[in-house]
Scaffold this motif. Structure first.
Motif, PDB file in Angstrom:
ATOM      1  N   ILE A  75      11.629 -11.440  -1.093  1.00 58.75           N
ATOM      2  CA  ILE A  75      10.298 -11.065  -1.578  1.00 58.75           C
ATOM      3  C   ILE A  75      10.179 -11.413  -3.053  1.00 58.75           C
ATOM      4  O   ILE A  75      11.078 -11.113  -3.846  1.00 58.75           O
ATOM      5  CB  ILE A  75      10.028  -9.555  -1.392  1.00 58.75           C
ATOM      6  CG1 ILE A  75      10.115  -9.174   0.095  1.00 58.75           C
ATOM      7  CG2 ILE A  75       8.663  -9.174  -1.955  1.00 58.75           C
ATOM      8  CD1 ILE A  75       9.945  -7.684   0.360  1.00 58.75           C
ATOM      9  N   SER A  76       9.075 -12.039  -3.427  1.00 58.81           N
ATOM     10  CA  SER A  76       8.742 -12.236  -4.835  1.00 58.81           C
ATOM     11  C   SER A  76       7.572 -11.322  -5.164  1.00 58.81           C
ATOM     12  O   SER A  76       6.606 -11.240  -4.399  1.00 58.81           O
ATOM     13  CB  SER A  76       8.375 -13.692  -5.120  1.00 58.81           C
ATOM     14  OG  SER A  76       9.528 -14.507  -5.067  1.00 58.81           O
ATOM     15  N   VAL A  77       7.656 -10.633  -6.288  1.00 54.09           N
ATOM     16  CA  VAL A  77       6.670  -9.603  -6.621  1.00 54.09           C
ATOM     17  C   VAL A  77       6.131  -9.824  -8.028  1.00 54.09           C
ATOM     18  O   VAL A  77       6.883 -10.117  -8.968  1.00 54.09           O
ATOM     19  CB  VAL A  77       7.302  -8.197  -6.487  1.00 54.09           C
ATOM     20  CG1 VAL A  77       8.561  -8.062  -7.325  1.00 54.09           C
ATOM     21  CG2 VAL A  77       6.295  -7.100  -6.837  1.00 54.09           C
ATOM     22  N   GLY A  78       4.816  -9.732  -8.176  1.00 54.56           N
ATOM     23  CA  GLY A  78       4.199  -9.902  -9.481  1.00 54.56           C
ATOM     24  C   GLY A  78       4.501  -8.728 -10.403  1.00 54.56           C
ATOM     25  O   GLY A  78       4.534  -7.580  -9.974  1.00 54.56           O
ATOM     26  N   GLU A 110       0.818  -1.210   0.000  1.00 54.05           N
ATOM     27  CA  GLU A 110       0.000   0.000   0.000  1.00 54.05           C
ATOM     28  C   GLU A 110       0.855   1.266   0.000  1.00 54.05           C
ATOM     29  O   GLU A 110       0.463   2.285  -0.568  1.00 54.05           O
ATOM     30  CB  GLU A 110      -0.946  -0.001   1.198  1.00 54.05           C
ATOM     31  CG  GLU A 110      -1.977  -1.126   1.128  1.00 54.05           C
ATOM     32  CD  GLU A 110      -3.114  -0.931   2.107  1.00 54.05           C
ATOM     33  OE1 GLU A 110      -2.848  -0.565   3.271  1.00 54.05           O
ATOM     34  OE2 GLU A 110      -4.274  -1.134   1.694  1.00 54.05           O
ATOM     35  N   SER A 111       2.001   1.223   0.669  1.00 54.89           N
ATOM     36  CA  SER A 111       2.902   2.378   0.671  1.00 54.89           C
ATOM     37  C   SER A 111       4.303   1.929   1.020  1.00 54.89           C
ATOM     38  O   SER A 111       4.511   0.844   1.573  1.00 54.89           O
ATOM     39  CB  SER A 111       2.424   3.449   1.664  1.00 54.89           C
ATOM     40  OG  SER A 111       2.492   2.968   3.001  1.00 54.89           O
ATOM     41  N   ALA A 113       4.234  -0.962   3.866  1.00 53.20           N
ATOM     42  CA  ALA A 113       2.912  -1.182   4.452  1.00 53.20           C
ATOM     43  C   ALA A 113       2.142  -2.085   3.504  1.00 53.20           C
ATOM     44  O   ALA A 113       1.942  -1.756   2.333  1.00 53.20           O
ATOM     45  CB  ALA A 113       2.187   0.144   4.641  1.00 53.20           C
ATOM     46  N   VAL A 114       1.736  -3.246   4.004  1.00 54.83           N
ATOM     47  CA  VAL A 114       1.119  -4.275   3.168  1.00 54.83           C
ATOM     48  C   VAL A 114      -0.248  -4.644   3.718  1.00 54.83           C
ATOM     49  O   VAL A 114      -0.414  -4.802   4.931  1.00 54.83           O
ATOM     50  CB  VAL A 114       2.012  -5.538   3.112  1.00 54.83           C
ATOM     51  CG1 VAL A 114       1.333  -6.656   2.326  1.00 54.83           C
ATOM     52  CG2 VAL A 114       3.376  -5.199   2.513  1.00 54.83           C
ATOM     53  N   PRO A 129       3.761   0.768  -4.447  1.00 53.10           N
ATOM     54  CA  PRO A 129       2.336   0.633  -4.142  1.00 53.10           C
ATOM     55  C   PRO A 129       1.567  -0.050  -5.274  1.00 53.10           C
ATOM     56  O   PRO A 129       1.767   0.245  -6.447  1.00 53.10           O
ATOM     57  CB  PRO A 129       1.892   2.083  -3.956  1.00 53.10           C
ATOM     58  CG  PRO A 129       3.110   2.771  -3.444  1.00 53.10           C
ATOM     59  CD  PRO A 129       4.258   2.141  -4.210  1.00 53.10           C
ATOM     60  N   GLY A 130       0.716  -0.976  -4.876  1.00 48.44           N
ATOM     61  CA  GLY A 130      -0.086  -1.721  -5.841  1.00 48.44           C
ATOM     62  C   GLY A 130       0.504  -3.062  -6.213  1.00 48.44           C
ATOM     63  O   GLY A 130      -0.197  -3.910  -6.767  1.00 48.44           O
TER      64      GLY A 130
END
Length: 207
Positions: free
Chosen positions: A196-199, A40-41, A48-49, A175-176
């Motif tokens: 961390i794995s991120v789409g 989120e930020s 912030a998740v 964010p997002g």
């Protein structure tokens, strides 16, 4: 010397990816928690998740943070000899139905090889193994995968998410973005995240 210099970035990227979502022996021993959700930020090293269960979570990224991207791919990209991971749930007659399949890059071949319980959904199992046979059917395909000490036939349907790991970096954590993070608890209720794995491109990491 020039060849080594040229290959160095690839080697570094490969070494970083090896630690990510591989179910490695170290990961199994320490049994880290996982946080799945949307960033989120971002403020400094803090993310912030909002978790998929709706909780607000703060992740503190560590100095040795490792980031991997997750992108869409297709079942046709999975060949005999591919090293893959598969989250499966029990199906009728003992079938192993794949919720998702992720393709490892060559640099991660052998990472976390084996089959173990997983926490993405009830009764799920994670299996990292080499594809020994693929069989196409009317309603999907089956992949026979082999790992040290075992073998499994994985059923892949049109509903199965198929993705691949690619190199990532901190710039992906914005964010997002949808993430899966390996974390350790802090006394204040927040978490340290070193992996961390991120789409990418709207992908939600399905594992």
């Amino acid at each position: 010397m020039s060849a080594l210099v040229t290959a160095l970035p690839r080697l570094i990227a490969g070494s970083l990816l090896v630690g990510l979502l591989s179910g490695s022996a170290v990961a199994q021993q320490t049994a880290p928690s996982r946080v799945r959700g949307t960033i989120e930020s971002v403020s400094g090293d803090a993310l912030a998740v909002k978790s998929r269960s709706g909780e607000q979570v703060t992740l503190h990224t560590t100095g040795d943070l490792q980031v991997a991207g997750i992108v869409k791919t297709t079942l046709s990209e999975i060949k005999v000899g591919s090293f893959i991971g598969a989250t499966t749930v029990p199906g009728p007659d003992g079938a192993h139905n794949a919720v998702e399949v992720h393709v490892f890059p060559e640099a991660m071949r052998g990472a976390g090889e084996g089959s173990r319980s997983w926490d993405s959904r009830p009764n799920s199992t994670m299996t990292n193994a080499t594809v020994a046979q693929t069989v196409a059917g009317n309603d999907g395909s089956t992949l026979t995968v082999k790992y040290n000490g075992g073998e499994k036939i994985v059923t892949v349907t049109p509903a199965t998410a198929v993705v691949a790991f690619v190199p990532g970096d901190r710039a992906d954590l914005k964010p997002g973005a949808q993430i899966v993070a390996f974390v350790k608890s802090r006394p204040d209720g927040s978490f340290d995240a070193a992996r961390i794995s991120v789409g990418r491109d709207g992908v939600t990491p399905p594992m």
